[in-house]
Design a protein around this motif. Sequence first.
Motif, PDB file in Angstrom:
ATOM      1  N   GLY A 105      59.196 -28.125  -4.670  1.00 36.39           N
ATOM      2  CA  GLY A 105      57.800 -28.444  -4.410  1.00 36.39           C
ATOM      3  C   GLY A 105      57.120 -27.503  -3.439  1.00 36.39           C
ATOM      4  N   THR A 106      57.684 -26.333  -3.210  1.00 35.87           N
ATOM      5  CA  THR A 106      57.104 -25.389  -2.249  1.00 35.87           C
ATOM      6  C   THR A 106      56.008 -24.553  -2.907  1.00 35.87           C
ATOM      7  OG1 THR A 106      58.723 -23.671  -2.761  1.00 35.87           O
ATOM      8  CG2 THR A 106      59.283 -25.232  -1.006  1.00 35.87           C
ATOM      9  N   TYR A 107      55.182 -23.931  -2.080  1.00 33.98           N
ATOM     10  CA  TYR A 107      54.226 -22.939  -2.563  1.00 33.98           C
ATOM     11  C   TYR A 107      54.108 -21.851  -1.508  1.00 33.98           C
ATOM     12  CZ  TYR A 107      50.721 -25.180   0.476  1.00 33.98           C
ATOM     13  OH  TYR A 107      50.041 -25.700   1.550  1.00 33.98           O
ATOM     14  N   SER A 108      53.720 -20.667  -1.939  1.00 31.78           N
ATOM     15  CA  SER A 108      53.622 -19.531  -1.032  1.00 31.78           C
ATOM     16  C   SER A 108      52.186 -19.051  -0.950  1.00 31.78           C
ATOM     17  CB  SER A 108      54.541 -18.392  -1.500  1.00 31.78           C
ATOM     18  OG  SER A 108      54.275 -18.042  -2.849  1.00 31.78           O
ATOM     19  N   LEU A 109      51.917 -18.274   0.082  1.00 30.16           N
ATOM     20  CA  LEU A 109      50.589 -17.696   0.285  1.00 30.16           C
ATOM     21  C   LEU A 109      50.756 -16.277   0.786  1.00 30.16           C
ATOM     22  CD1 LEU A 109      47.485 -18.067   0.402  1.00 30.16           C
ATOM     23  CD2 LEU A 109      47.773 -18.778   2.779  1.00 30.16           C
ATOM     24  N   LEU A 110      50.232 -15.320   0.021  1.00 30.79           N
ATOM     25  CA  LEU A 110      50.250 -13.918   0.424  1.00 30.79           C
ATOM     26  C   LEU A 110      48.823 -13.517   0.793  1.00 30.79           C
ATOM     27  CD1 LEU A 110      51.668 -11.199   0.780  1.00 30.79           C
ATOM     28  CD2 LEU A 110      51.317 -10.772  -1.658  1.00 30.79           C
ATOM     29  N   THR A 111      48.634 -13.112   2.035  1.00 28.15           N
ATOM     30  CA  THR A 111      47.321 -12.692   2.517  1.00 28.15           C
ATOM     31  C   THR A 111      47.348 -11.194   2.777  1.00 28.15           C
ATOM     32  OG1 THR A 111      46.982 -14.846   3.572  1.00 28.15           O
ATOM     33  CG2 THR A 111      45.532 -13.058   4.255  1.00 28.15           C
ATOM     34  N   ILE A 112      46.415 -10.470   2.141  1.00 33.09           N
ATOM     35  CA  ILE A 112      46.314  -9.021   2.287  1.00 33.09           C
ATOM     36  C   ILE A 112      45.005  -8.717   2.991  1.00 33.09           C
ATOM     37  CG2 ILE A 112      46.341  -6.799   1.103  1.00 33.09           C
ATOM     38  CD1 ILE A 112      47.567  -8.267  -1.321  1.00 33.09           C
ATOM     39  N   THR A 113      45.099  -7.995   4.101  1.00 30.05           N
ATOM     40  CA  THR A 113      43.920  -7.613   4.868  1.00 30.05           C
ATOM     41  C   THR A 113      43.830  -6.099   4.907  1.00 30.05           C
ATOM     42  OG1 THR A 113      44.195  -9.579   6.254  1.00 30.05           O
ATOM     43  CG2 THR A 113      42.712  -7.866   7.060  1.00 30.05           C
ATOM     44  N   GLY A 114      42.682  -5.560   4.512  1.00 32.43           N
ATOM     45  CA  GLY A 114      42.503  -4.116   4.507  1.00 32.43           C
ATOM     46  C   GLY A 114      41.093  -3.731   4.870  1.00 32.43           C
ATOM     47  N   PRO A 115      40.778  -2.428   4.825  1.00 33.16           N
ATOM     48  CA  PRO A 115      39.438  -1.975   5.198  1.00 33.16           C
ATOM     49  C   PRO A 115      38.335  -2.599   4.355  1.00 33.16           C
ATOM     50  CG  PRO A 115      40.962  -0.127   5.055  1.00 33.16           C
ATOM     51  CD  PRO A 115      41.673  -1.319   4.507  1.00 33.16           C
ATOM     52  N   GLY A 116      38.661  -2.961   3.105  1.00 30.79           N
ATOM     53  CA  GLY A 116      37.634  -3.493   2.212  1.00 30.79           C
ATOM     54  C   GLY A 116      37.505  -4.990   2.198  1.00 30.79           C
ATOM     55  N   GLY A 117      38.348  -5.704   2.949  1.00 34.07           N
ATOM     56  CA  GLY A 117      38.245  -7.162   2.952  1.00 34.07           C
ATOM     57  C   GLY A 117      39.585  -7.846   3.023  1.00 34.07           C
ATOM     58  N   VAL A 118      39.577  -9.135   2.672  1.00 37.61           N
ATOM     59  CA  VAL A 118      40.771  -9.978   2.740  1.00 37.61           C
ATOM     60  C   VAL A 118      40.942 -10.682   1.393  1.00 37.61           C
ATOM     61  CG1 VAL A 118      41.904 -11.903   3.905  1.00 37.61           C
ATOM     62  CG2 VAL A 118      40.434 -10.350   5.202  1.00 37.61           C
ATOM     63  N   LEU A 119      42.190 -10.765   0.935  1.00 35.08           N
ATOM     64  CA  LEU A 119      42.522 -11.463  -0.295  1.00 35.08           C
ATOM     65  C   LEU A 119      43.721 -12.358  -0.033  1.00 35.08           C
ATOM     66  CD1 LEU A 119      42.256 -11.880  -3.391  1.00 35.08           C
ATOM     67  CD2 LEU A 119      43.798  -9.936  -3.660  1.00 35.08           C
ATOM     68  N   ALA A 120      43.650 -13.627  -0.436  1.00 32.62           N
ATOM     69  CA  ALA A 120      44.764 -14.565  -0.279  1.00 32.62           C
ATOM     70  C   ALA A 120      45.038 -15.240  -1.618  1.00 32.62           C
ATOM     71  CB  ALA A 120      44.443 -15.605   0.792  1.00 32.62           C
ATOM     72  N   PHE A 121      46.314 -15.299  -2.009  1.00 31.63           N
ATOM     73  CA  PHE A 121      46.680 -15.939  -3.278  1.00 31.63           C
ATOM     74  C   PHE A 121      48.136 -16.369  -3.230  1.00 31.63           C
ATOM     75  CE2 PHE A 121      47.617 -11.473  -3.714  1.00 31.63           C
ATOM     76  CZ  PHE A 121      48.788 -11.407  -4.453  1.00 31.63           C
ATOM     77  N   ASP A 122      48.494 -17.230  -4.171  1.00 34.12           N
ATOM     78  CA  ASP A 122      49.874 -17.686  -4.300  1.00 34.12           C
ATOM     79  C   ASP A 122      50.600 -16.754  -5.263  1.00 34.12           C
ATOM     80  OD1 ASP A 122      52.291 -18.923  -4.718  1.00 34.12           O
ATOM     81  OD2 ASP A 122      51.455 -20.884  -5.216  1.00 34.12           O
ATOM     82  N   PRO A 123      51.512 -15.905  -4.791  1.00 36.59           N
ATOM     83  CA  PRO A 123      52.180 -14.953  -5.687  1.00 36.59           C
ATOM     84  C   PRO A 123      53.099 -15.614  -6.709  1.00 36.59           C
ATOM     85  CG  PRO A 123      53.184 -14.889  -3.521  1.00 36.59           C
ATOM     86  CD  PRO A 123      51.965 -15.765  -3.395  1.00 36.59           C
ATOM     87  N   LYS A 124      53.388 -16.883  -6.520  1.00 35.99           N
ATOM     88  CA  LYS A 124      54.279 -17.578  -7.457  1.00 35.99           C
ATOM     89  C   LYS A 124      53.697 -17.629  -8.863  1.00 35.99           C
ATOM     90  CE  LYS A 124      56.972 -21.852  -7.919  1.00 35.99           C
ATOM     91  NZ  LYS A 124      57.279 -23.158  -7.283  1.00 35.99           N
ATOM     92  N   ILE A 125      52.355 -17.592  -8.980  1.00 36.06           N
ATOM     93  CA  ILE A 125      51.749 -17.774 -10.301  1.00 36.06           C
ATOM     94  C   ILE A 125      51.538 -16.462 -11.055  1.00 36.06           C
ATOM     95  CG2 ILE A 125      50.602 -19.868  -9.511  1.00 36.06           C
ATOM     96  CD1 ILE A 125      47.999 -18.314  -9.380  1.00 36.06           C
ATOM     97  N   ILE A 126      51.988 -15.330 -10.498  1.00 33.47           N
ATOM     98  CA  ILE A 126      51.899 -14.075 -11.241  1.00 33.47           C
ATOM     99  C   ILE A 126      52.816 -14.176 -12.464  1.00 33.47           C
ATOM    100  CG2 ILE A 126      52.368 -11.602 -11.162  1.00 33.47           C
ATOM    101  CD1 ILE A 126      51.648 -11.664  -8.207  1.00 33.47           C
ATOM    102  N   PRO A 127      52.286 -13.913 -13.674  1.00 38.13           N
ATOM    103  CA  PRO A 127      53.048 -14.196 -14.905  1.00 38.13           C
ATOM    104  C   PRO A 127      54.379 -13.480 -15.041  1.00 38.13           C
ATOM    105  CG  PRO A 127      50.732 -13.873 -15.407  1.00 38.13           C
ATOM    106  CD  PRO A 127      50.909 -13.486 -13.968  1.00 38.13           C
ATOM    107  N   ASP A 128      54.465 -12.209 -14.604  1.00 34.38           N
ATOM    108  CA  ASP A 128      55.699 -11.466 -14.876  1.00 34.38           C
ATOM    109  C   ASP A 128      56.624 -11.375 -13.667  1.00 34.38           C
ATOM    110  OD1 ASP A 128      54.190  -9.737 -13.382  1.00 34.38           O
ATOM    111  OD2 ASP A 128      54.557  -7.980 -14.640  1.00 34.38           O
ATOM    112  N   ASN A 129      56.590 -12.370 -12.797  1.00 37.76           N
ATOM    113  CA  ASN A 129      57.555 -12.409 -11.700  1.00 37.76           C
ATOM    114  C   ASN A 129      58.978 -12.379 -12.246  1.00 37.76           C
ATOM    115  OD1 ASN A 129      55.829 -12.492  -9.482  1.00 37.76           O
ATOM    116  ND2 ASN A 129      55.628 -14.702  -9.526  1.00 37.76           N
ATOM    117  N   LYS A 130      59.882 -11.780 -11.497  1.00 36.08           N
ATOM    118  CA  LYS A 130      61.301 -11.735 -11.852  1.00 36.08           C
ATOM    119  C   LYS A 130      62.100 -12.305 -10.690  1.00 36.08           C
ATOM    120  CE  LYS A 130      60.607  -9.273 -15.649  1.00 36.08           C
ATOM    121  NZ  LYS A 130      60.923  -7.848 -15.693  1.00 36.08           N
TER     122      LYS A 130
END
Length: 218
Positions: A105-130
């Motif tokens: 029942g866990t979930y993850s959160l990947l937050t990327i911060t760079g010069p152009g802004g911030v993006l946060a998403f759950d990498p678990k839902i990327i379709p081609d994870n291995k």
Amino acid sequence: MRFPSLGLIGLGAALALTSFVSSASAVVTFDQNLASGWHQGTGTSNGHFAVDTEANGVELGLRASIRKVGAITPTGNLYIAPVGIKEGVALWNFEFSVNPGSLTGTYSLLTITGPGGVLAFDPKIIPDNKPIGGPLYQNSENLAFAFLGGPLNFNPYLSGVYTFDLKLFSANRELLGDVSIQVNAVPEPSTWAMLILGFAGIGFMAYRRQSRPAVLAA
């Protein structure tokens, strides 16, 4: 990845705004192999990860790599990556690994911060994870991929500092693990050498122009 980004970004934003209970002990080590192994399938090997190891088999990993070459050796959690583009994407990737161990029942959160802004998403839902079909999930991503580069306004030709923070939460929002890295994207050494030679050449020509009248006057 080549898939629509709206659902991914929306979920990430919702998770980023969700409150959580902090309890992870954060045993973070650098320039390490993953105990879980590297199974993503890009041909690159294990190693050079920043790793957070927790109880119940929880293990989080982050690293940067040169696309289709291999992992970058870090200094602590700092990775120096080259700017530029090849085959339509940036020269460097970021790579993540999430192993929730025996927890469900866990979930993850990947937050990327760079010069152009911030993006946060759950990498678990990327379709081609291995690997596929198990609790462990891993992937190698590129900020020039459409669903990442667009929201971040990413330009692979420009120098910049990017922070990647990966967290794992329980179903009741308890923080189970947290690891982060910094990627400094800068021109390759050969590019710096060319720039230095160029500046030196400009300086030499300016010196010659200044010294020529004095020689003629003599």
